[in-house]
Design a protein around this motif. Sequence first.
Motif, PDB file in Angstrom:
ATOM      1  N   SER A 100      -5.586 -11.921   0.154  1.00 13.72           N
ATOM      2  CA  SER A 100      -4.387 -11.101   0.369  1.00 13.72           C
ATOM      3  C   SER A 100      -4.416  -9.857  -0.508  1.00 13.72           C
ATOM      4  N   VAL A 101      -4.727 -10.026  -1.780  1.00 12.29           N
ATOM      5  CA  VAL A 101      -4.773  -8.883  -2.701  1.00 12.29           C
ATOM      6  C   VAL A 101      -5.866  -7.906  -2.283  1.00 12.29           C
ATOM      7  N   THR A 102      -7.026  -8.442  -1.915  1.00 10.06           N
ATOM      8  CA  THR A 102      -8.139  -7.586  -1.476  1.00 10.06           C
ATOM      9  C   THR A 102      -7.755  -6.780  -0.236  1.00 10.06           C
ATOM     10  N   GLY A 103      -7.069  -7.428   0.703  1.00  6.56           N
ATOM     11  CA  GLY A 103      -6.648  -6.740   1.920  1.00  6.56           C
ATOM     12  C   GLY A 103      -5.681  -5.616   1.658  1.00  6.56           C
ATOM     13  N   VAL A 104      -4.767  -5.810   0.710  1.00  5.97           N
ATOM     14  CA  VAL A 104      -3.802  -4.759   0.360  1.00  5.97           C
ATOM     15  C   VAL A 104      -4.518  -3.567  -0.265  1.00  5.97           C
ATOM     16  N   VAL A 105      -5.444  -3.844  -1.167  1.00  5.58           N
ATOM     17  CA  VAL A 105      -6.151  -2.768  -1.883  1.00  5.58           C
ATOM     18  C   VAL A 105      -7.071  -1.983  -0.946  1.00  5.58           C
ATOM     19  N   PHE A 106      -7.752  -2.690  -0.045  1.00  2.32           N
ATOM     20  CA  PHE A 106      -8.752  -2.045   0.819  1.00  2.32           C
ATOM     21  C   PHE A 106      -8.281  -1.940   2.274  1.00  2.32           C
ATOM     22  N   SER A 107      -7.006  -1.726   2.469  1.00  2.00           N
ATOM     23  CA  SER A 107      -6.464  -1.681   3.826  1.00  2.00           C
ATOM     24  C   SER A 107      -7.034  -0.527   4.653  1.00  2.00           C
ATOM     25  N   THR A 108      -7.312   0.599   4.023  1.00  2.00           N
ATOM     26  CA  THR A 108      -7.816   1.758   4.776  1.00  2.00           C
ATOM     27  C   THR A 108      -9.213   1.515   5.348  1.00  2.00           C
ATOM     28  N   PRO A 109     -10.199   1.090   4.549  1.00  2.00           N
ATOM     29  CA  PRO A 109     -11.505   0.807   5.159  1.00  2.00           C
ATOM     30  C   PRO A 109     -11.462  -0.328   6.179  1.00  2.00           C
ATOM     31  N   ARG A 112     -10.317   1.181   9.394  1.00  2.00           N
ATOM     32  CA  ARG A 112     -11.352   1.993  10.041  1.00  2.00           C
ATOM     33  C   ARG A 112     -12.371   1.113  10.770  1.00  2.00           C
ATOM     34  N   VAL A 113     -12.599  -0.077  10.245  1.00  2.00           N
ATOM     35  CA  VAL A 113     -13.533  -1.000  10.893  1.00  2.00           C
ATOM     36  C   VAL A 113     -12.966  -1.495  12.214  1.00  2.00           C
ATOM     37  N   PHE A 114     -11.676  -1.890  12.206  1.00  2.00           N
ATOM     38  CA  PHE A 114     -11.102  -2.549  13.376  1.00  2.00           C
ATOM     39  C   PHE A 114     -10.321  -1.612  14.297  1.00  2.00           C
ATOM     40  N   ALA A 115     -10.095  -0.383  13.880  1.00  2.00           N
ATOM     41  CA  ALA A 115      -9.347   0.549  14.735  1.00  2.00           C
ATOM     42  C   ALA A 115      -9.942   1.948  14.642  1.00  2.00           C
ATOM     43  N   GLY A 116     -11.261   2.018  14.561  1.00  2.00           N
ATOM     44  CA  GLY A 116     -11.922   3.304  14.402  1.00  2.00           C
ATOM     45  C   GLY A 116     -11.709   4.263  15.556  1.00  2.00           C
ATOM     46  N   GLY A 117     -11.322   3.740  16.713  1.00  2.00           N
ATOM     47  CA  GLY A 117     -11.097   4.601  17.871  1.00  2.00           C
ATOM     48  C   GLY A 117      -9.743   5.288  17.874  1.00  2.00           C
ATOM     49  N   PHE A 118      -8.851   4.912  16.946  1.00  2.00           N
ATOM     50  CA  PHE A 118      -7.528   5.535  16.869  1.00  2.00           C
ATOM     51  C   PHE A 118      -7.637   6.967  16.340  1.00  2.00           C
ATOM     52  N   THR A 126      -1.601   2.592  10.498  1.00  2.00           N
ATOM     53  CA  THR A 126      -2.080   1.209  10.554  1.00  2.00           C
ATOM     54  C   THR A 126      -2.408   0.695   9.159  1.00  2.00           C
ATOM     55  N   SER A 127      -3.040   1.537   8.348  1.00  2.00           N
ATOM     56  CA  SER A 127      -3.378   1.154   6.972  1.00  2.00           C
ATOM     57  C   SER A 127      -2.124   0.871   6.159  1.00  2.00           C
ATOM     58  N   LYS A 128      -1.102   1.681   6.349  1.00  2.00           N
ATOM     59  CA  LYS A 128       0.167   1.487   5.634  1.00  2.00           C
ATOM     60  C   LYS A 128       0.814   0.165   6.033  1.00  2.00           C
ATOM     61  N   LEU A 129       0.804  -0.131   7.316  1.00  2.00           N
ATOM     62  CA  LEU A 129       1.393  -1.378   7.793  1.00  2.00           C
ATOM     63  C   LEU A 129       0.581  -2.586   7.312  1.00  2.00           C
ATOM     64  N   MET A 130      -0.738  -2.435   7.233  1.00  2.00           N
ATOM     65  CA  MET A 130      -1.598  -3.546   6.818  1.00  2.00           C
ATOM     66  C   MET A 130      -1.345  -3.937   5.368  1.00  2.00           C
ATOM     67  N   LYS A 131      -0.958  -2.995   4.527  1.00  5.00           N
ATOM     68  CA  LYS A 131      -0.608  -3.324   3.144  1.00  5.00           C
ATOM     69  C   LYS A 131       0.599  -4.261   3.095  1.00  5.00           C
ATOM     70  N   ILE A 132       1.453  -4.148   4.073  1.00  3.09           N
ATOM     71  CA  ILE A 132       2.636  -5.016   4.136  1.00  3.09           C
ATOM     72  C   ILE A 132       2.278  -6.376   4.711  1.00  3.09           C
ATOM     73  N   THR A 133       1.413  -6.403   5.722  1.00  2.52           N
ATOM     74  CA  THR A 133       1.162  -7.652   6.448  1.00  2.52           C
ATOM     75  C   THR A 133       0.147  -8.570   5.780  1.00  2.52           C
ATOM     76  N   PHE A 134      -0.721  -8.054   4.916  1.00  7.67           N
ATOM     77  CA  PHE A 134      -1.786  -8.909   4.376  1.00  7.67           C
ATOM     78  C   PHE A 134      -1.280 -10.093   3.544  1.00  7.67           C
ATOM     79  N   PRO A 135      -0.180  -9.986   2.783  1.00 11.92           N
ATOM     80  CA  PRO A 135       0.337 -11.173   2.075  1.00 11.92           C
ATOM     81  C   PRO A 135       0.701 -12.330   3.009  1.00 11.92           C
TER      82      PRO A 135
END
Length: 498
Positions: A100-109, A112-118, A126-135
């Motif tokens: 969970s902590v790793t996902g919050v810190v590295f949400s941007t990369p 880019r891996v899972f939504a590179g076509g955006f 998406t990166s901002k929202l992922m910081k909220i959802t990873f916990p």
Amino acid sequence: MENKVLKGTLAFGLATMISRVTGLLRDAFFAGYFGTSNQYDAYLVAIMIPFFLRKIFAEGALSLTFVPMFVEKRRESIERAFEFASTVLLLVISVTSIISVTGVVFSTPVTRVFAGGFDPEVILLTSKLMKITFPFVLLVSTWSVFYGVLNSFDAYFLAALSPAFINLSTITGIALSRHFNPPILGPTIAFVVGGGIQVLAVITAAKKKGFRFKARFNKKDAREFLKIFGLTMISPAIAQVNSLVDTRVATELGSGAVSSLQYAMRLYQLPLGIFGISVATVVLAELSKYIKNTEKFNETLWTSLETLLYFILPATLGLIVLSKEIVSLLFQRGAFSYIDTLNTARILRIYAVGLPFYGLFNIFSRVHYSRQNPRFPSLIAALMAGINIVLDIVLGLSYGPVGIAWATAIAGIFGFLSVSLQVLLAVKATKSQLYELLKITMASLIMAITLFIERQLLPAMNLSSIIEVLSGVAIYLLLSKLFALKEYKYIKGVFKRR
């Protein structure tokens, strides 16, 4: 034996139906407020990783490993089983806290891996929202242990109902979204809050069942669990990789492609969850109890097959025949247009083709998991993933979201054929069992033909869609009575006793 499988399936299925209905209500709110917008695309990708891990830990590897082992420890003593469960709980919380902590810190990369076509701004959102959802990964992992404990005690209802708390919380967030900037922050925050409520619900239920946490870590239990878990997680993890690849390819297909796929998948997963996962969850616990009794083991397996097909075949044909009507009824309002309905319905029809095969794959793979032998289904799952990924790229980029749906369906058909052959060769069916399956198939086909004719006669409107869905249920129940199907008799008996 038959009553135990059906009883557990009905309890789990009813709770799952309530949960999935709240999920459909949530999706209807999303359709009205966000349609197939970039904000909703961003939200779907942001919750994709937590849901990926939920499938692995809850409905996947943890339950597939935990339940047979917990049942085995329980044969020694209930205290021994609680010690094992507590060790697994400490292990899971430790690992998923780091994730969970790793996902919050590295949400941007990760984004880019899972939504590179955006587009760049959508990637940022998406990166901002992922910081909220990873916990949520930590929350759902804790939930999964108690989920397994409840299933081991044959307490299926609340375990299956608990995801409804997330749906209801998310609906609240959608309704309040206008107070957030951007609005999609509302349901994203509510999603995580709902996860916390869900955990509290199953912890309370487990305590009422007598569960007591043992504040000690048994290294032997941990090693034994991890050894089997490491193999078991391959199959559900690969299955979820398919979903990730589906989404990644869909991000290359333009705005709304991810959303259309997800709306269709929600409807396809409704009967899969209510019926397919329900039967598979119950049969895992039952098969684990009779691992040393061949006669009861085989009887349980065939009962589960009859139960699954009784529910899943009419659901499959109903989705195929009434795809447009169902999508229109549930989603076509607000930002969700008629064109969105047509696109989503086309995808839904293809997904539905694979529905019974995934349901059967889940049951046949449980035979191996109940014996704590995950190697074979893991191998099949790996082959399924390879097929799905190749076809995603070939068919998805050639035919759009419909091609992605075909890739999923074809992979499911391959998986069923591969994993079922070995089991069916070892477990022979009686004539009465085969006759029961034939009657279920005939009843489902007659229902589908009747619905097709009815659809041609009724005008295209929401009231007609409601009539068609309800009449399909009524027709199938009537045919079940006329064909004297065993499942119908048992369900009727349950309601009479009520």
